[in-house]
Motif scaffolding. Structure first.
Motif, PDB file in Angstrom:
ATOM      1  N   GLY A   9       0.774  -1.236   0.000  1.00 15.73           N
ATOM      2  CA  GLY A   9       0.000   0.000   0.000  1.00 15.73           C
ATOM      3  C   GLY A   9       0.797   1.271   0.000  1.00 15.73           C
ATOM      4  O   GLY A   9       0.579   2.141   0.843  1.00 15.73           O
ATOM      5  N   PRO A  10       1.752   1.431  -0.937  1.00 17.70           N
ATOM      6  CA  PRO A  10       2.529   2.671  -0.952  1.00 17.70           C
ATOM      7  C   PRO A  10       1.668   3.893  -1.252  1.00 17.70           C
ATOM      8  O   PRO A  10       2.041   5.009  -0.899  1.00 17.70           O
ATOM      9  CB  PRO A  10       3.567   2.439  -2.052  1.00 17.70           C
ATOM     10  CG  PRO A  10       3.002   1.384  -2.915  1.00 17.70           C
ATOM     11  CD  PRO A  10       2.171   0.528  -2.023  1.00 17.70           C
ATOM     12  N   GLU A  11       0.494   3.651  -1.904  1.00 20.69           N
ATOM     13  CA  GLU A  11      -0.353   4.811  -2.200  1.00 20.69           C
ATOM     14  C   GLU A  11      -0.911   5.410  -0.909  1.00 20.69           C
ATOM     15  O   GLU A  11      -1.254   6.591  -0.871  1.00 20.69           O
ATOM     16  CB  GLU A  11      -1.491   4.452  -3.173  1.00 20.69           C
ATOM     17  CG  GLU A  11      -2.487   3.429  -2.660  1.00 20.69           C
ATOM     18  CD  GLU A  11      -2.073   2.014  -3.025  1.00 20.69           C
ATOM     19  OE1 GLU A  11      -0.867   1.702  -2.868  1.00 20.69           O
ATOM     20  OE2 GLU A  11      -2.929   1.239  -3.435  1.00 20.69           O
ATOM     21  N   ARG A  12      -0.998   4.589   0.125  1.00 18.92           N
ATOM     22  CA  ARG A  12      -1.511   5.108   1.397  1.00 18.92           C
ATOM     23  C   ARG A  12      -0.384   5.732   2.220  1.00 18.92           C
ATOM     24  O   ARG A  12      -0.511   6.832   2.725  1.00 18.92           O
ATOM     25  CB  ARG A  12      -2.166   3.982   2.203  1.00 18.92           C
ATOM     26  CG  ARG A  12      -3.585   3.666   1.731  1.00 18.92           C
ATOM     27  CD  ARG A  12      -4.261   2.688   2.671  1.00 18.92           C
ATOM     28  NE  ARG A  12      -3.653   1.363   2.605  1.00 18.92           N
ATOM     29  CZ  ARG A  12      -2.915   0.837   3.573  1.00 18.92           C
ATOM     30  NH1 ARG A  12      -2.695   1.498   4.666  1.00 18.92           N
ATOM     31  NH2 ARG A  12      -2.405  -0.374   3.444  1.00 18.92           N
ATOM     32  N   ILE A  13       0.716   4.997   2.319  1.00 18.95           N
ATOM     33  CA  ILE A  13       1.800   5.517   3.173  1.00 18.95           C
ATOM     34  C   ILE A  13       2.768   6.409   2.402  1.00 18.95           C
ATOM     35  O   ILE A  13       3.527   7.151   3.010  1.00 18.95           O
ATOM     36  CB  ILE A  13       2.586   4.370   3.848  1.00 18.95           C
ATOM     37  CG1 ILE A  13       3.203   3.444   2.791  1.00 18.95           C
ATOM     38  CG2 ILE A  13       1.717   3.584   4.808  1.00 18.95           C
ATOM     39  CD1 ILE A  13       4.224   2.485   3.373  1.00 18.95           C
ATOM     40  N   ALA A  14       2.756   6.310   1.073  1.00 18.25           N
ATOM     41  CA  ALA A  14       3.700   7.115   0.280  1.00 18.25           C
ATOM     42  C   ALA A  14       3.022   7.615  -0.996  1.00 18.25           C
ATOM     43  O   ALA A  14       3.316   7.123  -2.090  1.00 18.25           O
ATOM     44  CB  ALA A  14       4.928   6.279  -0.042  1.00 18.25           C
ATOM     45  N   PRO A  15       2.134   8.600  -0.880  1.00 25.27           N
ATOM     46  CA  PRO A  15       1.412   9.070  -2.070  1.00 25.27           C
ATOM     47  C   PRO A  15       2.317   9.681  -3.134  1.00 25.27           C
ATOM     48  O   PRO A  15       2.079   9.517  -4.319  1.00 25.27           O
ATOM     49  CB  PRO A  15       0.427  10.112  -1.508  1.00 25.27           C
ATOM     50  CG  PRO A  15       0.949  10.457  -0.146  1.00 25.27           C
ATOM     51  CD  PRO A  15       1.690   9.268   0.346  1.00 25.27           C
ATOM     52  N   ASN A  16       3.360  10.364  -2.719  1.00 27.74           N
ATOM     53  CA  ASN A  16       4.285  10.963  -3.699  1.00 27.74           C
ATOM     54  C   ASN A  16       4.965   9.883  -4.529  1.00 27.74           C
ATOM     55  O   ASN A  16       5.077   9.987  -5.748  1.00 27.74           O
ATOM     56  CB  ASN A  16       5.360  11.789  -2.991  1.00 27.74           C
ATOM     57  CG  ASN A  16       4.877  13.173  -2.662  1.00 27.74           C
ATOM     58  OD1 ASN A  16       4.089  13.751  -3.408  1.00 27.74           O
ATOM     59  ND2 ASN A  16       5.309  13.699  -1.531  1.00 27.74           N
ATOM     60  N   LEU A  17       5.423   8.866  -3.836  1.00 29.27           N
ATOM     61  CA  LEU A  17       6.095   7.759  -4.523  1.00 29.27           C
ATOM     62  C   LEU A  17       5.121   7.049  -5.457  1.00 29.27           C
ATOM     63  O   LEU A  17       5.449   6.736  -6.603  1.00 29.27           O
ATOM     64  CB  LEU A  17       6.660   6.787  -3.483  1.00 29.27           C
ATOM     65  CG  LEU A  17       7.311   5.516  -4.009  1.00 29.27           C
ATOM     66  CD1 LEU A  17       8.544   5.836  -4.843  1.00 29.27           C
ATOM     67  CD2 LEU A  17       7.700   4.583  -2.857  1.00 29.27           C
ATOM     68  N   HIS A  18       3.916   6.810  -4.944  1.00 28.49           N
ATOM     69  CA  HIS A  18       2.934   6.069  -5.725  1.00 28.49           C
ATOM     70  C   HIS A  18       2.501   6.837  -6.979  1.00 28.49           C
ATOM     71  O   HIS A  18       2.123   6.234  -7.989  1.00 28.49           O
ATOM     72  CB  HIS A  18       1.711   5.769  -4.849  1.00 28.49           C
ATOM     73  CG  HIS A  18       0.705   4.906  -5.535  1.00 28.49           C
ATOM     74  ND1 HIS A  18       0.953   3.586  -5.864  1.00 28.49           N
ATOM     75  CD2 HIS A  18      -0.553   5.178  -5.993  1.00 28.49           C
ATOM     76  CE1 HIS A  18      -0.102   3.082  -6.468  1.00 28.49           C
ATOM     77  NE2 HIS A  18      -1.034   4.019  -6.562  1.00 28.49           N
ATOM     78  N   ALA A  19       2.587   8.157  -6.903  1.00 22.32           N
ATOM     79  CA  ALA A  19       2.138   8.966  -8.041  1.00 22.32           C
ATOM     80  C   ALA A  19       3.130   8.925  -9.203  1.00 22.32           C
ATOM     81  O   ALA A  19       2.786   9.312 -10.327  1.00 22.32           O
ATOM     82  CB  ALA A  19       1.943  10.414  -7.583  1.00 22.32           C
ATOM     83  N   ILE A  20       4.325   8.452  -8.941  1.00 21.69           N
ATOM     84  CA  ILE A  20       5.327   8.400 -10.013  1.00 21.69           C
ATOM     85  C   ILE A  20       5.117   7.123 -10.824  1.00 21.69           C
ATOM     86  O   ILE A  20       5.110   6.023 -10.259  1.00 21.69           O
ATOM     87  CB  ILE A  20       6.766   8.421  -9.425  1.00 21.69           C
ATOM     88  CG1 ILE A  20       6.982   9.713  -8.643  1.00 21.69           C
ATOM     89  CG2 ILE A  20       7.794   8.296 -10.535  1.00 21.69           C
ATOM     90  CD1 ILE A  20       8.306   9.771  -7.894  1.00 21.69           C
ATOM     91  N   PRO A  21       4.918   7.249 -12.122  1.00 18.43           N
ATOM     92  CA  PRO A  21       4.674   6.047 -12.941  1.00 18.43           C
ATOM     93  C   PRO A  21       5.838   5.057 -12.841  1.00 18.43           C
ATOM     94  O   PRO A  21       6.998   5.463 -12.837  1.00 18.43           O
ATOM     95  CB  PRO A  21       4.575   6.606 -14.369  1.00 18.43           C
ATOM     96  CG  PRO A  21       4.334   8.053 -14.222  1.00 18.43           C
ATOM     97  CD  PRO A  21       4.945   8.478 -12.930  1.00 18.43           C
TER      98      PRO A  21
END
Lengths: 149, 200
Positions: A9-21
């Motif tokens: 779940g990086p989108e939850r704990i790391a939204p910036n990271l998850h936003a990078i394609p």
């Protein structure tokens, strides 16, 4: 949900990271993967045919100890065998002609030298061969009549 | 996803051929063809520079060739190959740090500069920043992050490669993600750029 489980779940704990394609931005030169198997094969051929030279200090401890031991034996052997010859050669020039003749005769006529040694008590009469093999180590005075004790 | 790119079936077919000396050479060539892309992707992510990645990849295959005779199949071929690549990366970076650079920061600058000036990087600014952030992770943590995040290996697979327990790997990955998020947030990450764009 499956994606979330897979990446914790990086989108939850790391939204910036998850936003990078998730793309691979690294390019490879043309033909790199086509040539690589050949390059690897070449290196394997080289490694197979050229014996690998490993310096002594990078070898296992047992090999280092054995090599040092052999080296020490070699040096000791050289000291014991070569140095006396050198000494003889140097001394030969300072000897009188009679001394030189007797010394050379010792090489050519070892039996005679043995007789002389037995006569003057420098060898076992029952086993003169010991002296024959070692005659070059006899004291110089044995070979010269003038200086016999 | 850069993925494993190699199936168990392919490994299973190769193994008996690699064990037989008569077929080993041909089988190893097939192994190189099979593994060169996924291993390159992993190594390149670790070292950034193409030339360095090429050297490490070749060294990996040479190590594999030298050890293939002793490979008994206790581990899977896939894990074994990745383990060699992983160890080569770690030792190469350690060597670079010791020999070529005076500090971690200098090495980081040099490696990230290869992205800026090299012709072998197609990423945009945010990709470059992500790679720079990843390069700031300790080597082993970076390896875990790459294998999990980009190559999407299972923890069990990474554990077989690195020899680290699954629990420790999960912890290491979690810490890496947190560090990257913090760095991206403080250095103009993708999300913060978007938020800035929305507010302006």
């Amino acid at each position: 949900m499956a994606h979330e489980t897979r990446n914790d779940g990086p989108e939850r704990i790391a939204p910036n990271l998850h936003a990078i394609p998730k793309v691979d931005p690294f390019l490879v030169p043309d033909g790199f993967f086509a040539q690589l198997p050949g390059r690897v094969a070449e290196r394997i051929d080289l490694e197979t045919h050229v014996p690998k030279v490993i310096p002594l200090w990078r070898r296992p401890a047992l090999q280092r100890i054995a090599a040092t031991f052999m080296l020490a034996i070699g040096v000791a052997y050289a000291l014991l065998t070569l140095l006396p010859h050198t000494q003889d050669t140097q001394d030969l020039g300072t000897w009188s002609p009679d001394e030189q003749d007797l010394w050379l005769m010792g090489w050519d006529e070892p039996a005679m030298l043995a007789d002389l040694a037995i006569l003057h008590g420098y060898s076992d009469p029952d086993d003169p061969l010991n002296l024959l093999t070692d005659h070059e180590t006899l004291p110089l005075y044995l070979l010269t009549e003038e200086t016999w004790p | 996803m850069e993925g494993r790119g190699v199936s168990d079936l392919q490994d299973d077919a190769l193994l008996p051929l690699l064990r037989d000396e008569a077929t080993r050479r041909d089988a190893f060539n097939k192994l190189v063809l099979l593994y060169q892309r996924p291993l390159y992707a992993f190594i390149r992510r670790m070292v950034t520079d193409h030339q360095v990645a090429q050297d490490v990849l070749q060294d990996t295959f040479i190590k594999a060739w030298n050890g293939i005779g002793a490979f008994r199949g206790e581990a899977r071929l896939f894990s074994w190959m990745y383990r060699i690549a992983h160890n080569e990366c770690i030792s190469h970076l350690r060597r670079l740090r010791r020999v070529a650079f005076s500090s971690d920061e200098e090495m980081l600058q040099q490696l990230t500069a290869s992205m800026d000036h090299g012709e072998h990087f197609s990423g945009d600014e945010i990709q470059r920043r992500l790679q720079e952030a990843v390069m700031r992770l300790p080597d082993k943590q970076r390896a875990v992050f790459h294998m999990k995040y980009f190559q999407e290996l299972k923890y069990e697979e990474i554990s077989a490669i690195t020899g680290t327990s699954v629990g420790a790997l999960k912890s290491s990955y979690h810490i890496a993600v947190r560090k990257l998020e913090d760095w991206l947030t403080n250095n103009g990450g993708h999300g913060s750029n978007q938020r800035q764009a929305r507010t302006s």
